[in-house]
Design a protein around this motif. Structure first.
Motif, PDB file in Angstrom:
ATOM      1  N   ARG A  59     -39.614 -55.833 -41.715  1.00  0.00           N
ATOM      2  CA  ARG A  59     -40.261 -56.113 -42.996  1.00  0.00           C
ATOM      3  C   ARG A  59     -41.620 -55.414 -43.120  1.00  0.00           C
ATOM      4  NH1 ARG A  59     -38.037 -60.297 -46.087  1.00  0.00           N
ATOM      5  NH2 ARG A  59     -40.054 -60.388 -47.166  1.00  0.00           N
ATOM      6  N   VAL A  60     -41.632 -54.114 -42.889  1.00  0.00           N
ATOM      7  CA  VAL A  60     -42.905 -53.378 -42.930  1.00  0.00           C
ATOM      8  C   VAL A  60     -43.515 -53.349 -44.328  1.00  0.00           C
ATOM      9  CG1 VAL A  60     -42.452 -51.918 -40.947  1.00  0.00           C
ATOM     10  CG2 VAL A  60     -41.663 -51.187 -43.198  1.00  0.00           C
ATOM     11  N   HIS A  61     -42.680 -53.488 -45.346  1.00  0.00           N
ATOM     12  CA  HIS A  61     -43.221 -53.418 -46.709  1.00  0.00           C
ATOM     13  C   HIS A  61     -43.906 -54.713 -47.136  1.00  0.00           C
ATOM     14  CE1 HIS A  61     -41.856 -49.395 -47.337  1.00  0.00           C
ATOM     15  NE2 HIS A  61     -40.608 -49.724 -47.037  1.00  0.00           N
ATOM     16  N   ASP A  62     -43.996 -55.676 -46.221  1.00  0.00           N
ATOM     17  CA  ASP A  62     -44.853 -56.842 -46.465  1.00  0.00           C
ATOM     18  C   ASP A  62     -46.325 -56.508 -46.245  1.00  0.00           C
ATOM     19  OD1 ASP A  62     -42.706 -58.414 -47.059  1.00  0.00           O
ATOM     20  OD2 ASP A  62     -42.682 -59.515 -45.170  1.00  0.00           O
ATOM     21  N   LEU A  63     -46.622 -55.393 -45.594  1.00  0.00           N
ATOM     22  CA  LEU A  63     -48.012 -55.097 -45.247  1.00  0.00           C
ATOM     23  C   LEU A  63     -48.896 -54.772 -46.462  1.00  0.00           C
ATOM     24  CD1 LEU A  63     -47.476 -53.113 -41.918  1.00  0.00           C
ATOM     25  CD2 LEU A  63     -48.289 -55.469 -42.216  1.00  0.00           C
ATOM     26  N   PRO A  64     -48.446 -53.958 -47.430  1.00  0.00           N
ATOM     27  CA  PRO A  64     -49.316 -53.728 -48.597  1.00  0.00           C
ATOM     28  C   PRO A  64     -49.673 -55.010 -49.359  1.00  0.00           C
ATOM     29  CG  PRO A  64     -47.671 -52.002 -48.458  1.00  0.00           C
ATOM     30  CD  PRO A  64     -47.288 -53.029 -47.445  1.00  0.00           C
TER      31      PRO A  64
ATOM     32  N   LEU B  48     -56.791 -52.374 -40.321  1.00  0.00           N
ATOM     33  CA  LEU B  48     -55.434 -52.556 -39.828  1.00  0.00           C
ATOM     34  C   LEU B  48     -54.963 -51.286 -39.138  1.00  0.00           C
ATOM     35  CD1 LEU B  48     -52.681 -54.052 -39.656  1.00  0.00           C
ATOM     36  CD2 LEU B  48     -52.166 -53.121 -41.932  1.00  0.00           C
ATOM     37  N   SER B  49     -54.529 -51.410 -37.893  1.00  0.00           N
ATOM     38  CA  SER B  49     -53.926 -50.302 -37.150  1.00  0.00           C
ATOM     39  C   SER B  49     -52.426 -50.533 -37.076  1.00  0.00           C
ATOM     40  CB  SER B  49     -54.498 -50.218 -35.733  1.00  0.00           C
ATOM     41  OG  SER B  49     -55.895 -50.000 -35.753  1.00  0.00           O
ATOM     42  N   ILE B  50     -51.643 -49.547 -37.519  1.00  0.00           N
ATOM     43  CA  ILE B  50     -50.183 -49.646 -37.501  1.00  0.00           C
ATOM     44  C   ILE B  50     -49.654 -48.658 -36.472  1.00  0.00           C
ATOM     45  CG2 ILE B  50     -48.066 -49.381 -38.850  1.00  0.00           C
ATOM     46  CD1 ILE B  50     -49.712 -50.044 -41.346  1.00  0.00           C
ATOM     47  N   ALA B  51     -49.082 -49.169 -35.407  1.00  0.00           N
ATOM     48  CA  ALA B  51     -48.554 -48.343 -34.322  1.00  0.00           C
ATOM     49  C   ALA B  51     -47.039 -48.403 -34.350  1.00  0.00           C
ATOM     50  CB  ALA B  51     -49.072 -48.831 -32.976  1.00  0.00           C
ATOM     51  N   GLY B  52     -46.413 -47.279 -34.643  1.00  0.00           N
ATOM     52  CA  GLY B  52     -44.961 -47.244 -34.690  1.00  0.00           C
ATOM     53  C   GLY B  52     -44.467 -46.156 -35.603  1.00  0.00           C
ATOM     54  N   ASP B  53     -43.179 -45.892 -35.530  1.00  0.00           N
ATOM     55  CA  ASP B  53     -42.575 -44.866 -36.369  1.00  0.00           C
ATOM     56  C   ASP B  53     -41.206 -45.354 -36.805  1.00  0.00           C
ATOM     57  OD1 ASP B  53     -42.380 -42.492 -37.737  1.00  0.00           O
ATOM     58  OD2 ASP B  53     -42.815 -41.228 -35.999  1.00  0.00           O
ATOM     59  N   GLY B  54     -40.624 -44.670 -37.775  1.00  0.00           N
ATOM     60  CA  GLY B  54     -39.317 -45.060 -38.266  1.00  0.00           C
ATOM     61  C   GLY B  54     -39.071 -44.518 -39.650  1.00  0.00           C
ATOM     62  N   ARG B  55     -37.901 -44.824 -40.184  1.00  0.00           N
ATOM     63  CA  ARG B  55     -37.482 -44.216 -41.444  1.00  0.00           C
ATOM     64  C   ARG B  55     -38.313 -44.656 -42.639  1.00  0.00           C
ATOM     65  NH1 ARG B  55     -33.265 -47.698 -39.998  1.00  0.00           N
ATOM     66  NH2 ARG B  55     -32.995 -49.527 -41.344  1.00  0.00           N
ATOM     67  N   GLU B  56     -39.010 -45.783 -42.539  1.00  0.00           N
ATOM     68  CA  GLU B  56     -39.806 -46.254 -43.673  1.00  0.00           C
ATOM     69  C   GLU B  56     -41.231 -45.707 -43.668  1.00  0.00           C
ATOM     70  OE1 GLU B  56     -38.748 -47.962 -46.255  1.00  0.00           O
ATOM     71  OE2 GLU B  56     -36.731 -47.991 -45.391  1.00  0.00           O
TER      72      GLU B  56
ATOM     73  N   PRO C  56     -42.670 -42.715 -44.466  1.00  0.00           N
ATOM     74  CA  PRO C  56     -43.188 -42.047 -45.672  1.00  0.00           C
ATOM     75  C   PRO C  56     -43.469 -43.012 -46.819  1.00  0.00           C
ATOM     76  CG  PRO C  56     -41.363 -40.800 -44.742  1.00  0.00           C
ATOM     77  CD  PRO C  56     -41.398 -42.116 -44.023  1.00  0.00           C
ATOM     78  N   ALA C  57     -42.535 -43.947 -47.081  1.00  0.00           N
ATOM     79  CA  ALA C  57     -42.730 -44.892 -48.176  1.00  0.00           C
ATOM     80  C   ALA C  57     -43.905 -45.819 -47.888  1.00  0.00           C
ATOM     81  CB  ALA C  57     -41.451 -45.707 -48.392  1.00  0.00           C
ATOM     82  N   LEU C  58     -44.052 -46.237 -46.628  1.00  0.00           N
ATOM     83  CA  LEU C  58     -45.162 -47.127 -46.288  1.00  0.00           C
ATOM     84  C   LEU C  58     -46.490 -46.403 -46.427  1.00  0.00           C
ATOM     85  CD1 LEU C  58     -45.947 -49.936 -45.232  1.00  0.00           C
ATOM     86  CD2 LEU C  58     -45.795 -49.005 -42.910  1.00  0.00           C
ATOM     87  N   GLU C  59     -46.555 -45.161 -45.976  1.00  0.00           N
ATOM     88  CA  GLU C  59     -47.792 -44.394 -46.108  1.00  0.00           C
ATOM     89  C   GLU C  59     -48.170 -44.229 -47.575  1.00  0.00           C
ATOM     90  OE1 GLU C  59     -46.941 -40.813 -43.929  1.00  0.00           O
ATOM     91  OE2 GLU C  59     -48.141 -41.493 -42.211  1.00  0.00           O
ATOM     92  N   ALA C  60     -47.168 -44.015 -48.430  1.00  0.00           N
ATOM     93  CA  ALA C  60     -47.461 -43.854 -49.856  1.00  0.00           C
ATOM     94  C   ALA C  60     -48.027 -45.136 -50.446  1.00  0.00           C
ATOM     95  CB  ALA C  60     -46.189 -43.433 -50.605  1.00  0.00           C
ATOM     96  N   SER C  61     -47.456 -46.275 -50.098  1.00  0.00           N
ATOM     97  CA  SER C  61     -47.932 -47.534 -50.666  1.00  0.00           C
ATOM     98  C   SER C  61     -49.273 -47.968 -50.072  1.00  0.00           C
ATOM     99  CB  SER C  61     -46.886 -48.641 -50.459  1.00  0.00           C
ATOM    100  OG  SER C  61     -46.616 -48.826 -49.092  1.00  0.00           O
ATOM    101  N   LEU C  62     -49.600 -47.462 -48.898  1.00  0.00           N
ATOM    102  CA  LEU C  62     -50.878 -47.809 -48.264  1.00  0.00           C
ATOM    103  C   LEU C  62     -51.954 -46.753 -48.500  1.00  0.00           C
ATOM    104  CD1 LEU C  62     -49.658 -49.158 -44.796  1.00  0.00           C
ATOM    105  CD2 LEU C  62     -50.602 -50.499 -46.689  1.00  0.00           C
ATOM    106  N   ALA C  63     -51.636 -45.739 -49.316  1.00  0.00           N
ATOM    107  CA  ALA C  63     -52.549 -44.602 -49.482  1.00  0.00           C
ATOM    108  C   ALA C  63     -53.978 -45.012 -49.841  1.00  0.00           C
ATOM    109  CB  ALA C  63     -51.988 -43.632 -50.523  1.00  0.00           C
ATOM    110  N   PRO C  64     -54.213 -45.963 -50.753  1.00  0.00           N
ATOM    111  CA  PRO C  64     -55.607 -46.327 -51.075  1.00  0.00           C
ATOM    112  C   PRO C  64     -56.364 -46.879 -49.875  1.00  0.00           C
ATOM    113  CG  PRO C  64     -54.093 -47.151 -52.759  1.00  0.00           C
ATOM    114  CD  PRO C  64     -53.249 -46.676 -51.628  1.00  0.00           C
ATOM    115  N   TRP C  65     -55.695 -47.688 -49.040  1.00  0.00           N
ATOM    116  CA  TRP C  65     -56.367 -48.253 -47.862  1.00  0.00           C
ATOM    117  C   TRP C  65     -56.577 -47.185 -46.790  1.00  0.00           C
ATOM    118  CZ3 TRP C  65     -52.948 -51.297 -50.678  1.00  0.00           C
ATOM    119  CH2 TRP C  65     -53.480 -52.501 -51.178  1.00  0.00           C
TER     120      TRP C  65
ATOM    121  N   MET D 121     -52.593 -45.169 -39.643  1.00  0.00           N
ATOM    122  CA  MET D 121     -51.184 -44.993 -39.304  1.00  0.00           C
ATOM    123  C   MET D 121     -51.130 -44.137 -38.049  1.00  0.00           C
ATOM    124  SD  MET D 121     -49.219 -46.519 -41.685  1.00  0.00           S
ATOM    125  CE  MET D 121     -47.650 -45.678 -41.586  1.00  0.00           C
ATOM    126  N   LEU D 122     -50.820 -44.729 -36.921  1.00  0.00           N
ATOM    127  CA  LEU D 122     -50.934 -44.049 -35.640  1.00  0.00           C
ATOM    128  C   LEU D 122     -49.647 -43.364 -35.195  1.00  0.00           C
ATOM    129  CD1 LEU D 122     -52.971 -46.789 -33.723  1.00  0.00           C
ATOM    130  CD2 LEU D 122     -53.840 -44.814 -34.989  1.00  0.00           C
ATOM    131  N   GLY D 123     -48.532 -43.641 -35.873  1.00  0.00           N
ATOM    132  CA  GLY D 123     -47.264 -43.100 -35.396  1.00  0.00           C
ATOM    133  C   GLY D 123     -46.859 -43.764 -34.097  1.00  0.00           C
TER     134      GLY D 123
END
Length: 451
Positions: A196-201, A216-224, A226-235, A243-245
């Motif tokens: 449920r990564v899209h709960d973060l925004p 907030l530090s996000i450590a991890g990678d996966g198919r979501e 790009p979409a998560l980075e886009a929704s978190l762009a202002p932060w 976003m540490l990958g």
């Protein structure tokens, strides 16, 4: 005791890989003779796996044809050569029919164990299909144990529990003032259905509405990602989110664990998670969803060892996180979480539990003679014309080989109910998963009446 561990090699990251990398050396130090074998092909590659985990000294399993019959033959041949007293299967379903074949042929005389690491319908389906030849299940979560016996019909005396373990250093006080800036971390695979990564925004929006300054530090990678980075762009632009990958264990210890006030868990279900035990061992607090898998495990107790919120309720999550601005509460949770992990989930406690479980497996009564293994579907025209085994023989003679598009096709993790990649299979798998999680949620509520 001679032990063989069969595990995938396509995945170099994750809690299961960390568990195996810690378990095997400990078992060897305790006097067990442990061999690790992993597939070597196009997607599952022995070389990178051996370099990532040199202490395992894994040997390759090769399937020259790429067919299901080829996989079964490769494992059956390995079992016949080593004849281990105990085999641990780690998400490689072809072990079970291969073991049944090698037993019938008198080449293998040991016990077979399924190690269960996930709440997925496929694995419980595999228990129903192959259970007659599986001596025991060892699960890392108490709810998974309950489901293995109740849902899959496994004899409860053959379902054992042994948790993951983590290193536990001396307790350290969380640094920095949480009332000034609340430093949070999220660690895991970037995907939606389970994590449920899209709960973060919306969580960040709820914290912002409360006037709480957060990093907030996000450590991890996966198919979501790009979409998560886009929704978190202002932060991200304001430097409030990093976003540490993918972050390996050394870097997690150096930059994440012990360097933030709290770990946030948003999952719908877990069989650990090992990241919670790692964070608590470092002195961080845990603020988590009430995920399926937390109830019977009894580790995350609200206001005692963690702060909990209803899964998906980000306003409630923000409310719990806001409480951490009280340094006294933060220290209390930090100390209690550390004590919990030191007692139940330390590397030593986990190793002792696994060793005890393996000894219990060896003390179980032998299984009745298993029926012939379920036959895999024909791999192609040769199988349909000549039969599966003759078709496989001709493929090998001619050097014919299937090319697989994915790791899960080359060496499947599961083959039971819910498996399948066709549209109809995907719908059925989704229905089975929903049914499983509904049943699991009912069983996981310690206060509910289960009849």
């Amino acid at each position: 005791m001679r032990v063989l561990v069969l595990a995938p090699s396509a995945y170099l990251l994750g809690g299961v890989q960390d568990w195996l990398a810690n378990l095997v050396p400990g078992l060897r130090e305790g006097g067990l003779e442990v061999t690790v074998a992993v597939p070597d092909g196009d997607h599952h590659r022995h070389g990178p796996y051996a370099r990532a985990y040199p202490a395992l000294a894994a040997e390759p399993i090769v399937n020259p044809s790429g067919s299901a019959e080829g996989r079964i033959r490769a494992i059956a041949s390995l079992l016949g050569r080593l004849d281990p007293e105990l085999v641990l299967g780690v998400n490689l379903v072809d072990l079970y029919p291969a073991a049944q074949r090698a037993r019938r042929q008198g080449r293998f005389h040991g016990r077979v164990v399924m190690t269960l690491h996930a709440l997925q319908a496929d694995y419980f389906g595999d228990l129903r299909v192959h259970g007659a030849g599986i001596d025991a299940v060892i699960a890392t979560n108490r709810l998974a144990c309950r489901l293995a016996s109740g849902r899959s019909g496994m004899d409860p005396t053959r379902v054992l529990y042994a948790p993951y373990g983590v290193p536990v250093p001396a307790w350290q006080h969380p640094g920095g003032d949480p009332a000034t800036t609340l430093r949070l971390a999220w660690v895991g695979r970037l995907e939606q259905p389970q994590k449920r990564v899209h709960d973060l925004p919306p969580l960040l929006e709820a914290l912002q509405a409360r006037g709480i300054d957060v990093q907030l530090s996000i450590a991890g990678d996966g198919r979501e990602r790009p979409a998560l980075e886009a929704s978190l762009a202002p932060w991200i632009a304001r430097g409030r989110v990093r976003m540490l990958g993918h972050v390996d264990q050394d870097r997690l210890a150096a930059e994440i664990y012990g360097h933030h006030h709290a770990l946030v868990i948003t999952s719908s279900w877990e069989t650990g998670p090992i990241v919670a035990w790692q964070a608590m061992a470092s002195g961080m607090a845990v603020v988590s969803s009430r995920y399926v898998g937390a109830g019977l495990e009894g580790a995350l107790v609200h206001d005692a060892t963690a702060l909990l919120f209803p899964c998906g309720d980000m306003d409630a999550a923000a409310g719990e996180l806001a409480r951490l601005r009280d340094p006294h509460l933060l220290e209390r949770l930090s100390r209690s979480g550390h004590a919990l992990v030191a007692g139940r989930y330390s590397g030593a406690a986990s190793l002792a539990a696994w060793r005890h479980a393996l000894d219990q497996v060896m003390e179980l009564p032998p299984l009745p003679d298993a029926p012939s293994e379920p036959a895999p579907a024909p791999a192609g025209r040769l199988d349909r014309w000549l039969g599966r085994r003759r078709g496989e023989g001709l493929r090998r003679l001619l050097g014919l080989r299937f090319r697989h598009g994915s790791a899960g096709s080359e060496w499947p993790h599961s083959g039971g109910a819910g498996a399948g990649s066709a549209a109809g299979g995907a719908v059925a798998a989704n229905d089975l998963l929903e049914d499983l999680l509904t049943e699991a949620a009912r069983l996981d509520d310690p206060g509910a009446s289960h009849g």
